[in-house]
Motif scaffolding. Sequence first.
Motif, short mmCIF file in Angstrom:
data_model
loop_
_atom_site.label_atom_id
_atom_site.label_comp_id
_atom_site.label_asym_id
_atom_site.label_seq_id
_atom_site.Cartn_x
_atom_site.Cartn_y
_atom_site.Cartn_z
N LEU A 1 0.84 -1.19 0.00
CA LEU A 1 0.00 0.00 0.00
C LEU A 1 0.88 1.24 0.00
O LEU A 1 1.74 1.40 0.86
N ALA B 1 0.93 5.70 -1.04
CA ALA B 1 0.24 6.90 -1.50
C ALA B 1 1.27 7.79 -2.17
O ALA B 1 2.47 7.69 -1.91
N SER B 2 0.80 8.65 -3.06
CA SER B 2 1.69 9.60 -3.71
C SER B 2 1.77 10.87 -2.87
O SER B 2 0.87 11.17 -2.09
N VAL B 3 2.86 11.60 -3.05
CA VAL B 3 2.96 12.94 -2.46
C VAL B 3 1.86 13.78 -3.12
O VAL B 3 1.88 13.96 -4.35
N PRO B 4 0.87 14.29 -2.36
CA PRO B 4 -0.26 14.98 -2.99
C PRO B 4 0.14 16.10 -3.96
O PRO B 4 -0.49 16.28 -5.00
N THR C 1 0.87 14.78 -7.61
CA THR C 1 0.00 13.81 -8.27
C THR C 1 -1.29 14.49 -8.73
O THR C 1 -1.37 15.72 -8.77
N ASN C 2 -2.29 13.69 -9.11
CA ASN C 2 -3.57 14.21 -9.60
C ASN C 2 -3.39 15.12 -10.81
O ASN C 2 -3.30 14.62 -11.92
N SER C 3 -3.32 16.43 -10.60
CA SER C 3 -3.25 17.35 -11.73
C SER C 3 -1.82 17.74 -12.08
O SER C 3 -1.60 18.68 -12.84
N ARG D 1 1.87 11.61 -15.81
CA ARG D 1 0.90 11.37 -14.72
C ARG D 1 0.45 9.93 -14.64
O ARG D 1 0.44 9.33 -13.56
N GLY D 2 0.04 9.40 -15.77
CA GLY D 2 -0.48 8.04 -15.77
C GLY D 2 0.57 7.02 -15.38
O GLY D 2 0.29 6.11 -14.59
N GLN E 1 1.28 7.30 -11.62
CA GLN E 1 0.21 6.79 -10.76
C GLN E 1 0.07 5.27 -10.87
O GLN E 1 -0.47 4.62 -9.96
N PHE E 2 0.59 4.71 -11.95
CA PHE E 2 0.60 3.25 -12.10
C PHE E 2 1.38 2.58 -10.98
O PHE E 2 1.13 1.41 -10.63
N VAL F 1 1.18 2.73 -7.95
CA VAL F 1 0.33 2.27 -6.84
C VAL F 1 -0.19 0.85 -7.13
O VAL F 1 -0.18 -0.02 -6.26
N ALA G 1 -7.66 13.99 -14.19
CA ALA G 1 -7.23 14.00 -12.79
C ALA G 1 -8.30 13.30 -11.97
O ALA G 1 -9.46 13.23 -12.37
N SER G 2 -7.90 12.78 -10.83
CA SER G 2 -8.86 12.15 -9.93
C SER G 2 -9.42 13.20 -8.99
O SER G 2 -8.79 14.22 -8.72
N ASN H 1 -5.10 9.02 -3.78
CA ASN H 1 -3.92 8.99 -2.91
C ASN H 1 -4.09 8.01 -1.75
O ASN H 1 -3.82 6.84 -1.92
N SER H 2 -4.53 8.49 -0.59
CA SER H 2 -4.60 7.62 0.57
C SER H 2 -5.98 7.00 0.76
O SER H 2 -6.29 6.45 1.82
N GLY I 1 -4.88 1.20 -6.42
CA GLY I 1 -4.03 1.02 -7.60
C GLY I 1 -4.83 0.89 -8.88
O GLY I 1 -4.49 1.50 -9.89
N GLN J 1 -6.32 4.30 -9.80
CA GLN J 1 -5.35 5.28 -10.30
C GLN J 1 -4.81 4.87 -11.68
O GLN J 1 -4.31 5.70 -12.43
N PHE J 2 -4.95 3.59 -12.01
CA PHE J 2 -4.54 3.12 -13.34
C PHE J 2 -5.33 3.82 -14.44
O PHE J 2 -4.86 3.95 -15.57
N VAL K 1 -5.78 6.77 -15.09
CA VAL K 1 -5.07 7.92 -15.67
C VAL K 1 -4.16 7.46 -16.82
O VAL K 1 -4.11 8.08 -17.88
N LEU K 2 -3.47 6.35 -16.60
CA LEU K 2 -2.65 5.77 -17.68
C LEU K 2 -3.55 5.22 -18.78
O LEU K 2 -3.29 5.41 -19.97
#
Lengths: 230, 230
Positions: A118, A120-123, A126-128, A203-204, A207-208, A210, B120-121, B127-128, B204, B207-208, B210-211
Amino acid sequence: MKIGVIGAGVVGQTVGEAFAAKGHEVVLGTRAVTEEELAKPRSMAVPLKDWATRTSIPVATFREAARHGEILVNATAGGIALDALALAGKDAIGSKVIIDIANPIDFTPGAIDPSRGLMASVPALTNSTSVGEEIQRAYPEARVVKALNTANIAVGVAPKSLGGDIDTFIAGDDATAKALVTDLLKAFGWSTVIDLGDITGARGTEQFIVLWFRLMVTLGTPTFGIKVVK
Amino acid sequence: MKIGVIGAGVVGQTVGEAFAAKGHEVVLGTRAVTEEELAKPRSMAVPLKDWATRTSIPVATFREAARHGEILVNATAGGIALDALALAGKDAIGSKVIIDIANPIDFTPGAIDPSRGLMASVPALTNSTSVGEEIQRAYPEARVVKALNTANIAVGVAPKSLGGDIDTFIAGDDATAKALVTDLLKAFGWSTVIDLGDITGARGTEQFIVLWFRLMVTLGTPTFGIKVVK
Protein backbone atom coordinates in the motif's frame (compact mmCIF):
# COMPACT_ATOMS: atom_id res chain seq x y z
CA MET A 1 27.59 9.07 -24.53
CA LYS A 2 28.42 10.85 -21.29
CA ILE A 3 25.64 10.14 -18.79
CA GLY A 4 25.26 11.82 -15.40
CA VAL A 5 23.04 9.95 -12.97
CA ILE A 6 21.44 12.02 -10.19
CA GLY A 7 20.66 9.67 -7.31
CA ALA A 8 22.70 6.82 -5.89
CA GLY A 9 20.07 4.43 -4.53
CA VAL A 10 19.03 1.18 -6.15
CA VAL A 11 17.65 2.95 -9.24
CA GLY A 12 20.74 5.09 -9.83
CA GLN A 13 23.14 2.22 -9.19
CA THR A 14 21.28 -0.20 -11.44
CA VAL A 15 20.72 2.15 -14.35
CA GLY A 16 24.23 3.61 -14.04
CA GLU A 17 25.81 0.18 -14.24
CA ALA A 18 23.53 -0.82 -17.13
CA PHE A 19 24.43 2.27 -19.16
CA ALA A 20 28.14 1.68 -18.47
CA ALA A 21 27.75 -1.91 -19.65
CA LYS A 22 26.42 -0.53 -22.96
CA GLY A 23 29.61 1.51 -23.37
CA HIS A 24 28.43 4.85 -22.02
CA GLU A 25 30.66 7.01 -19.82
CA VAL A 26 28.72 7.18 -16.57
CA VAL A 27 29.25 9.31 -13.47
CA LEU A 28 27.00 8.55 -10.52
CA GLY A 29 25.95 11.57 -8.50
CA THR A 30 25.21 11.51 -4.80
CA ARG A 31 24.41 14.19 -2.25
CA ALA A 32 27.90 14.46 -0.76
CA VAL A 33 31.06 12.49 -1.45
CA THR A 34 32.03 11.84 2.14
CA GLU A 35 33.18 8.70 3.97
CA GLU A 36 29.84 8.62 5.73
CA GLU A 37 27.76 8.97 2.55
CA LEU A 38 29.79 6.32 0.72
CA ALA A 39 29.55 3.84 3.57
CA LYS A 40 25.90 4.22 4.56
CA PRO A 41 23.49 1.33 4.05
CA ARG A 42 21.00 1.84 1.20
CA SER A 43 17.53 0.35 0.84
CA MET A 44 17.63 -2.54 -1.66
CA ALA A 45 21.16 -1.48 -2.72
CA VAL A 46 24.74 -1.80 -1.54
CA PRO A 47 26.80 0.97 0.09
CA LEU A 48 28.13 3.27 -2.55
CA LYS A 49 31.81 2.53 -1.90
CA ASP A 50 31.22 -1.18 -2.52
CA TRP A 51 29.32 -0.40 -5.71
CA ALA A 52 32.07 1.96 -6.92
CA THR A 53 34.75 -0.66 -6.24
CA ARG A 54 32.82 -3.36 -8.05
CA THR A 55 31.81 -1.29 -11.10
CA SER A 56 34.75 1.15 -11.39
CA ILE A 57 32.18 3.86 -12.17
CA PRO A 58 33.12 7.27 -10.70
CA VAL A 59 30.96 8.56 -7.86
CA ALA A 60 30.72 12.34 -7.56
CA THR A 61 28.36 15.03 -6.32
CA PHE A 62 25.03 15.74 -8.02
CA ARG A 63 26.67 18.85 -9.45
CA GLU A 64 29.71 17.05 -10.87
CA ALA A 65 27.56 14.27 -12.32
CA ALA A 66 25.27 16.85 -13.96
CA ARG A 67 28.29 18.70 -15.40
CA HIS A 68 29.73 15.45 -16.77
CA GLY A 69 26.56 14.25 -18.49
CA GLU A 70 25.45 15.06 -21.99
CA ILE A 71 22.35 13.19 -20.84
CA LEU A 72 21.12 13.27 -17.25
CA VAL A 73 19.12 10.66 -15.41
CA ASN A 74 16.91 11.61 -12.48
CA ALA A 75 17.06 8.50 -10.28
CA THR A 76 16.01 10.15 -7.03
CA ALA A 77 12.86 9.52 -5.02
CA GLY A 78 10.20 11.75 -6.59
CA GLY A 79 9.58 13.72 -3.42
CA ILE A 80 13.16 15.03 -3.37
CA ALA A 81 13.78 15.27 -7.12
CA LEU A 82 13.55 19.05 -7.29
CA ASP A 83 15.89 19.45 -4.29
CA ALA A 84 18.45 17.13 -5.86
CA LEU A 85 18.28 18.89 -9.22
CA ALA A 86 18.69 22.26 -7.49
CA LEU A 87 21.92 20.93 -6.00
CA ALA A 88 22.96 19.81 -9.49
CA GLY A 89 22.43 23.39 -10.62
CA LYS A 90 20.55 25.08 -13.45
CA ASP A 91 23.77 25.89 -15.30
CA ALA A 92 24.90 22.25 -15.28
CA ILE A 93 21.45 21.07 -16.40
CA GLY A 94 20.99 23.64 -19.17
CA SER A 95 19.11 22.20 -22.14
CA LYS A 96 20.22 18.62 -21.57
CA VAL A 97 17.92 15.63 -21.86
CA ILE A 98 16.76 14.49 -18.41
CA ILE A 99 15.55 10.90 -18.29
CA ASP A 100 13.19 11.07 -15.32
CA ILE A 101 12.62 7.69 -13.62
CA ALA A 102 11.17 9.06 -10.37
CA ASN A 103 7.78 8.22 -8.88
CA PRO A 104 6.12 10.52 -6.32
CA ILE A 105 5.97 7.90 -3.55
CA ASP A 106 5.16 9.34 -0.12
CA PHE A 107 7.73 7.78 2.24
CA THR A 108 6.42 9.51 5.38
CA PRO A 109 5.57 6.95 8.07
CA GLY A 110 1.99 5.74 7.77
CA ALA A 111 1.69 6.68 4.09
CA ILE A 112 3.43 3.51 2.94
CA ASP A 113 2.82 -0.04 4.16
CA PRO A 114 5.05 -2.51 2.32
CA SER A 115 3.48 -5.51 4.05
CA ARG A 116 0.16 -4.78 2.29
CA GLY A 117 1.65 -3.28 -0.85
CA LEU A 118 0.00 0.00 0.00
CA MET A 119 1.44 3.36 -0.97
CA ALA A 120 0.24 6.90 -1.50
CA SER A 121 1.69 9.60 -3.71
CA VAL A 122 2.96 12.94 -2.46
CA PRO A 123 -0.26 14.98 -2.99
CA ALA A 124 1.60 17.97 -4.46
CA LEU A 125 3.08 15.69 -7.15
CA THR A 126 0.00 13.81 -8.27
CA ASN A 127 -3.57 14.21 -9.60
CA SER A 128 -3.25 17.35 -11.73
CA THR A 129 0.55 17.21 -11.98
CA SER A 130 3.49 14.79 -11.80
CA VAL A 131 7.20 14.69 -10.97
CA GLY A 132 7.98 14.86 -14.69
CA GLU A 133 5.86 17.97 -15.21
CA GLU A 134 7.27 19.71 -12.15
CA ILE A 135 10.84 19.08 -13.32
CA GLN A 136 9.97 20.39 -16.78
CA ARG A 137 8.36 23.47 -15.19
CA ALA A 138 11.40 24.14 -12.99
CA TYR A 139 13.87 23.63 -15.90
CA PRO A 140 12.03 24.85 -19.00
CA GLU A 141 15.18 24.67 -21.14
CA ALA A 142 15.81 21.04 -20.24
CA ARG A 143 14.23 18.26 -22.27
CA VAL A 144 12.54 15.98 -19.76
CA VAL A 145 11.60 12.47 -20.88
CA LYS A 146 9.65 10.35 -18.42
CA ALA A 147 10.83 6.76 -18.75
CA LEU A 148 11.51 3.47 -16.95
CA ASN A 149 9.21 4.24 -14.01
CA THR A 150 6.60 1.50 -14.49
CA ALA A 151 8.71 -1.55 -13.66
CA ASN A 152 11.34 -2.56 -11.18
CA ILE A 153 14.60 -1.04 -12.40
CA ALA A 154 16.20 -4.50 -12.73
CA VAL A 155 13.44 -5.28 -15.25
CA GLY A 156 13.83 -1.81 -16.76
CA VAL A 157 17.41 -2.46 -17.83
CA ALA A 158 16.78 -6.09 -18.82
CA PRO A 159 13.18 -6.54 -19.99
CA LYS A 160 14.07 -9.70 -21.90
CA SER A 161 14.70 -11.40 -18.56
CA LEU A 162 10.95 -12.01 -18.18
CA GLY A 163 8.93 -14.90 -19.55
CA GLY A 164 7.23 -12.81 -22.23
CA ASP A 165 7.26 -9.55 -24.08
CA ILE A 166 6.33 -6.40 -22.10
CA ASP A 167 5.95 -2.71 -22.91
CA THR A 168 7.49 0.46 -21.58
CA PHE A 169 6.31 4.07 -21.81
CA ILE A 170 7.86 7.47 -22.47
CA ALA A 171 6.43 10.98 -22.31
CA GLY A 172 8.00 14.34 -23.02
CA ASP A 173 7.66 17.56 -24.98
CA ASP A 174 10.74 17.16 -27.20
CA ALA A 175 10.55 14.66 -30.05
CA THR A 176 14.33 14.50 -30.59
CA ALA A 177 14.90 13.78 -26.92
CA LYS A 178 12.28 11.04 -27.00
CA ALA A 179 13.89 9.46 -30.07
CA LEU A 180 17.24 9.43 -28.25
CA VAL A 181 15.71 7.85 -25.13
CA THR A 182 13.86 5.31 -27.25
CA ASP A 183 17.19 4.21 -28.74
CA LEU A 184 18.72 3.89 -25.27
CA LEU A 185 15.73 1.81 -24.13
CA LYS A 186 15.91 -0.43 -27.18
CA ALA A 187 19.57 -1.07 -26.33
CA PHE A 188 18.35 -2.46 -22.99
CA GLY A 189 16.11 -4.86 -24.93
CA TRP A 190 12.75 -3.08 -24.99
CA SER A 191 10.98 -3.94 -28.23
CA THR A 192 7.92 -1.72 -27.69
CA VAL A 193 8.37 1.80 -26.35
CA ILE A 194 4.94 3.49 -26.23
CA ASP A 195 5.16 7.26 -26.69
CA LEU A 196 2.44 8.84 -24.51
CA GLY A 197 2.89 12.29 -26.00
CA ASP A 198 3.82 15.40 -24.06
CA ILE A 199 5.19 15.41 -20.52
CA THR A 200 1.69 15.33 -18.99
CA GLY A 201 1.74 11.67 -20.02
CA ALA A 202 3.98 11.22 -16.96
CA ARG A 203 0.90 11.37 -14.72
CA GLY A 204 -0.48 8.04 -15.77
CA THR A 205 2.83 6.19 -15.58
CA GLU A 206 3.62 7.69 -12.16
CA GLN A 207 0.21 6.79 -10.76
CA PHE A 208 0.60 3.25 -12.10
CA ILE A 209 3.17 2.69 -9.34
CA VAL A 210 0.33 2.27 -6.84
CA LEU A 211 -1.01 -0.73 -8.77
CA TRP A 212 2.53 -1.94 -9.42
CA PHE A 213 3.35 -1.96 -5.68
CA ARG A 214 0.23 -3.94 -4.81
CA LEU A 215 0.93 -6.37 -7.64
CA MET A 216 4.46 -6.88 -6.31
CA VAL A 217 3.05 -8.07 -2.99
CA THR A 218 0.28 -10.10 -4.67
CA LEU A 219 2.64 -11.84 -7.09
CA GLY A 220 5.41 -12.20 -4.51
CA THR A 221 8.03 -10.74 -6.81
CA PRO A 222 9.10 -7.33 -8.16
CA THR A 223 10.12 -9.03 -11.39
CA PHE A 224 7.19 -8.48 -13.74
CA GLY A 225 5.90 -6.05 -16.30
CA ILE A 226 2.81 -5.32 -18.34
CA LYS A 227 1.91 -5.79 -21.97
CA VAL A 228 -0.75 -3.70 -23.64
CA VAL A 229 -3.00 -5.92 -25.75
CA LYS A 230 -5.37 -4.59 -28.41
CA MET B 1 -29.11 -14.23 -9.75
CA LYS B 2 -30.99 -10.98 -9.13
CA ILE B 3 -28.68 -8.08 -9.94
CA GLY B 4 -29.42 -4.42 -9.22
CA VAL B 5 -27.33 -1.99 -11.22
CA ILE B 6 -26.89 1.50 -9.73
CA GLY B 7 -26.11 3.90 -12.58
CA ALA B 8 -27.59 4.06 -16.07
CA GLY B 9 -24.77 5.48 -18.17
CA VAL B 10 -22.63 3.50 -20.57
CA VAL B 11 -21.15 1.35 -17.77
CA GLY B 12 -24.51 0.48 -16.21
CA GLN B 13 -26.17 -0.17 -19.56
CA THR B 14 -23.34 -2.36 -20.83
CA VAL B 15 -22.83 -4.42 -17.71
CA GLY B 16 -26.59 -4.69 -17.12
CA GLU B 17 -27.17 -6.08 -20.60
CA ALA B 18 -24.19 -8.42 -20.28
CA PHE B 19 -25.43 -9.89 -16.98
CA ALA B 20 -28.91 -10.32 -18.46
CA ALA B 21 -27.39 -12.14 -21.43
CA LYS B 22 -25.82 -14.58 -18.96
CA GLY B 23 -29.28 -15.34 -17.56
CA HIS B 24 -29.31 -13.02 -14.54
CA GLU B 25 -32.41 -11.04 -13.59
CA VAL B 26 -31.26 -7.45 -13.95
CA VAL B 27 -32.93 -4.20 -12.91
CA LEU B 28 -31.17 -1.02 -14.01
CA GLY B 29 -31.38 1.83 -11.52
CA THR B 30 -31.39 5.49 -12.48
CA ARG B 31 -31.83 8.69 -10.49
CA ALA B 32 -35.49 9.24 -11.35
CA VAL B 33 -37.85 7.33 -13.62
CA THR B 34 -39.32 10.33 -15.42
CA GLU B 35 -39.95 11.05 -19.10
CA GLU B 36 -37.11 13.56 -19.01
CA GLU B 37 -34.60 11.18 -17.38
CA LEU B 38 -35.49 8.32 -19.76
CA ALA B 39 -35.18 10.52 -22.84
CA LYS B 40 -32.04 12.49 -22.04
CA PRO B 41 -28.91 11.97 -24.15
CA ARG B 42 -26.11 10.06 -22.38
CA SER B 43 -22.39 10.29 -23.00
CA MET B 44 -21.25 7.26 -25.04
CA ALA B 45 -24.62 5.59 -24.44
CA VAL B 46 -28.17 5.70 -25.77
CA PRO B 47 -31.17 7.33 -24.03
CA LEU B 48 -32.47 4.99 -21.40
CA LYS B 49 -35.89 4.50 -23.01
CA ASP B 50 -34.25 3.24 -26.22
CA TRP B 51 -32.03 0.91 -24.20
CA ALA B 52 -34.99 -0.41 -22.19
CA THR B 53 -36.99 -1.05 -25.38
CA ARG B 54 -34.12 -2.87 -27.02
CA THR B 55 -33.09 -5.00 -24.03
CA SER B 56 -36.44 -5.48 -22.26
CA ILE B 57 -34.57 -4.95 -18.98
CA PRO B 58 -36.62 -3.06 -16.36
CA VAL B 59 -35.48 0.47 -15.53
CA ALA B 60 -36.26 1.66 -12.01
CA THR B 61 -34.99 4.03 -9.35
CA PHE B 62 -31.69 3.45 -7.55
CA ARG B 63 -33.74 2.39 -4.55
CA GLU B 64 -35.87 -0.13 -6.45
CA ALA B 65 -32.84 -1.56 -8.24
CA ALA B 66 -31.03 -1.93 -4.90
CA ARG B 67 -34.04 -3.67 -3.36
CA HIS B 68 -34.30 -6.05 -6.31
CA GLY B 69 -30.65 -7.09 -6.35
CA GLU B 70 -29.12 -9.93 -4.38
CA ILE B 71 -25.94 -8.48 -5.85
CA LEU B 72 -25.53 -4.76 -6.53
CA VAL B 73 -23.31 -3.10 -9.11
CA ASN B 74 -22.04 0.43 -8.60
CA ALA B 75 -21.83 1.76 -12.15
CA THR B 76 -21.89 5.46 -11.31
CA ALA B 77 -19.15 8.02 -11.83
CA GLY B 78 -16.90 7.74 -8.78
CA GLY B 79 -17.45 11.31 -7.67
CA ILE B 80 -21.19 10.73 -7.16
CA ALA B 81 -21.09 7.09 -6.03
CA LEU B 82 -21.82 7.83 -2.38
CA ASP B 83 -24.72 10.15 -3.30
CA ALA B 84 -26.24 7.49 -5.55
CA LEU B 85 -25.86 4.76 -2.94
CA ALA B 86 -27.45 7.04 -0.32
CA LEU B 87 -30.48 7.31 -2.62
CA ALA B 88 -30.49 3.51 -2.92
CA GLY B 89 -30.66 3.39 0.87
CA LYS B 90 -28.76 1.60 3.62
CA ASP B 91 -31.65 -0.81 4.27
CA ALA B 92 -31.78 -1.88 0.62
CA ILE B 93 -28.00 -2.31 0.50
CA GLY B 94 -27.66 -4.22 3.78
CA SER B 95 -24.94 -6.84 3.64
CA LYS B 96 -25.17 -7.40 -0.10
CA VAL B 97 -22.18 -7.75 -2.39
CA ILE B 98 -21.47 -4.47 -4.20
CA ILE B 99 -19.43 -4.84 -7.37
CA ASP B 100 -17.82 -1.39 -7.57
CA ILE B 101 -16.76 -0.42 -11.09
CA ALA B 102 -16.37 3.32 -10.44
CA ASN B 103 -13.25 5.41 -10.97
CA PRO B 104 -12.77 8.77 -9.20
CA ILE B 105 -12.52 10.82 -12.39
CA ASP B 106 -12.80 14.58 -11.84
CA PHE B 107 -15.28 15.80 -14.46
CA THR B 108 -15.11 19.47 -13.46
CA PRO B 109 -14.18 21.65 -16.45
CA GLY B 110 -10.43 22.00 -16.79
CA ALA B 111 -9.65 18.84 -14.83
CA ILE B 112 -10.26 16.60 -17.84
CA ASP B 113 -9.00 17.12 -21.40
CA PRO B 114 -10.12 14.25 -23.64
CA SER B 115 -8.18 15.61 -26.64
CA ARG B 116 -4.89 14.98 -24.80
CA GLY B 117 -6.07 11.97 -22.81
CA LEU B 118 -5.52 13.93 -19.63
CA MET B 119 -7.55 13.40 -16.49
CA ALA B 120 -7.23 14.00 -12.79
CA SER B 121 -8.86 12.15 -9.93
CA VAL B 122 -11.15 13.74 -7.37
CA PRO B 123 -8.54 14.53 -4.68
CA ALA B 124 -10.78 13.34 -1.82
CA LEU B 125 -11.06 9.93 -3.51
CA THR B 126 -7.44 9.25 -4.37
CA ASN B 127 -3.92 8.99 -2.91
CA SER B 128 -4.60 7.62 0.57
CA THR B 129 -8.11 6.37 -0.23
CA SER B 130 -10.30 5.25 -3.14
CA VAL B 131 -13.95 5.03 -4.19
CA GLY B 132 -13.99 1.38 -3.16
CA GLU B 133 -12.67 2.14 0.31
CA GLU B 134 -15.07 5.03 0.84
CA ILE B 135 -18.07 2.87 -0.14
CA GLN B 136 -16.90 0.14 2.23
CA ARG B 137 -16.46 2.74 5.00
CA ALA B 138 -19.96 4.18 4.41
CA TYR B 139 -21.57 0.71 4.26
CA PRO B 140 -19.54 -1.46 6.64
CA GLU B 141 -22.05 -4.34 6.44
CA ALA B 142 -21.90 -4.46 2.65
CA ARG B 143 -19.29 -6.59 0.92
CA VAL B 144 -17.60 -4.31 -1.60
CA VAL B 145 -15.59 -5.91 -4.40
CA LYS B 146 -13.70 -3.57 -6.69
CA ALA B 147 -13.81 -4.98 -10.21
CA LEU B 148 -13.97 -4.21 -13.93
CA ASN B 149 -12.56 -0.67 -13.57
CA THR B 150 -9.28 -1.07 -15.49
CA ALA B 151 -10.66 -1.50 -19.00
CA ASN B 152 -13.40 -0.09 -21.16
CA ILE B 153 -16.64 -1.73 -20.04
CA ALA B 154 -17.17 -3.22 -23.52
CA VAL B 155 -13.87 -5.05 -23.01
CA GLY B 156 -14.82 -5.79 -19.40
CA VAL B 157 -17.84 -7.85 -20.41
CA ALA B 158 -16.11 -9.46 -23.42
CA PRO B 159 -12.35 -9.72 -22.82
CA LYS B 160 -12.01 -12.46 -25.43
CA SER B 161 -12.82 -9.86 -28.09
CA LEU B 162 -9.20 -8.66 -28.02
CA GLY B 163 -6.27 -10.08 -29.96
CA GLY B 164 -4.66 -11.69 -26.92
CA ASP B 165 -5.17 -12.72 -23.33
CA ILE B 166 -5.49 -9.91 -20.75
CA ASP B 167 -5.92 -9.76 -16.98
CA THR B 168 -8.44 -8.18 -14.66
CA PHE B 169 -8.24 -7.29 -10.98
CA ILE B 170 -10.45 -7.55 -7.91
CA ALA B 171 -10.02 -6.25 -4.38
CA GLY B 172 -12.22 -6.56 -1.32
CA ASP B 173 -12.33 -7.59 2.31
CA ASP B 174 -14.71 -10.55 1.95
CA ALA B 175 -13.33 -13.77 0.43
CA THR B 176 -16.75 -15.28 -0.31
CA ALA B 177 -17.85 -12.14 -2.13
CA LYS B 178 -14.63 -12.15 -4.18
CA ALA B 179 -15.14 -15.80 -5.11
CA LEU B 180 -18.65 -14.97 -6.32
CA VAL B 181 -17.44 -12.00 -8.35
CA THR B 182 -14.60 -14.07 -9.80
CA ASP B 183 -17.17 -16.59 -11.06
CA LEU B 184 -19.22 -13.78 -12.63
CA LEU B 185 -16.09 -12.40 -14.32
CA LYS B 186 -15.09 -15.83 -15.62
CA ALA B 187 -18.54 -16.12 -17.17
CA PHE B 188 -17.69 -12.97 -19.17
CA GLY B 189 -14.57 -14.74 -20.45
CA TRP B 190 -11.85 -13.54 -18.10
CA SER B 191 -9.31 -16.32 -17.66
CA THR B 192 -7.10 -14.54 -15.12
CA VAL B 193 -8.69 -12.59 -12.26
CA ILE B 194 -5.91 -11.23 -10.04
CA ASP B 195 -6.99 -10.86 -6.40
CA LEU B 196 -5.26 -7.76 -4.99
CA GLY B 197 -6.26 -8.51 -1.43
CA ASP B 198 -8.34 -6.23 0.77
CA ILE B 199 -10.34 -3.25 -0.47
CA THR B 200 -7.32 -0.93 -0.28
CA GLY B 201 -6.21 -2.73 -3.46
CA ALA B 202 -8.82 -0.53 -5.17
CA ARG B 203 -6.40 2.41 -5.03
CA GLY B 204 -4.03 1.02 -7.60
CA THR B 205 -6.70 -0.06 -10.05
CA GLU B 206 -8.53 3.28 -9.75
CA GLN B 207 -5.35 5.28 -10.30
CA PHE B 208 -4.54 3.12 -13.34
CA ILE B 209 -7.38 4.94 -15.12
CA VAL B 210 -5.07 7.92 -15.67
CA LEU B 211 -2.65 5.77 -17.68
CA TRP B 212 -5.56 3.99 -19.35
CA PHE B 213 -7.07 7.29 -20.56
CA ARG B 214 -3.78 8.47 -22.06
CA LEU B 215 -3.26 5.08 -23.68
CA MET B 216 -6.72 5.30 -25.23
CA VAL B 217 -5.74 8.52 -27.01
CA THR B 218 -2.27 7.20 -27.89
CA LEU B 219 -3.55 3.93 -29.31
CA GLY B 220 -6.60 5.57 -30.91
CA THR B 221 -9.00 3.05 -29.41
CA PRO B 222 -10.64 2.28 -26.06
CA THR B 223 -10.51 -1.41 -26.97
CA PHE B 224 -7.42 -2.73 -25.22
CA GLY B 225 -6.32 -4.28 -21.95
CA ILE B 226 -3.17 -5.23 -20.09
CA LYS B 227 -1.50 -8.52 -19.35
CA VAL B 228 0.83 -8.94 -16.37
CA VAL B 229 3.94 -10.85 -17.44
CA LYS B 230 6.35 -12.45 -14.99
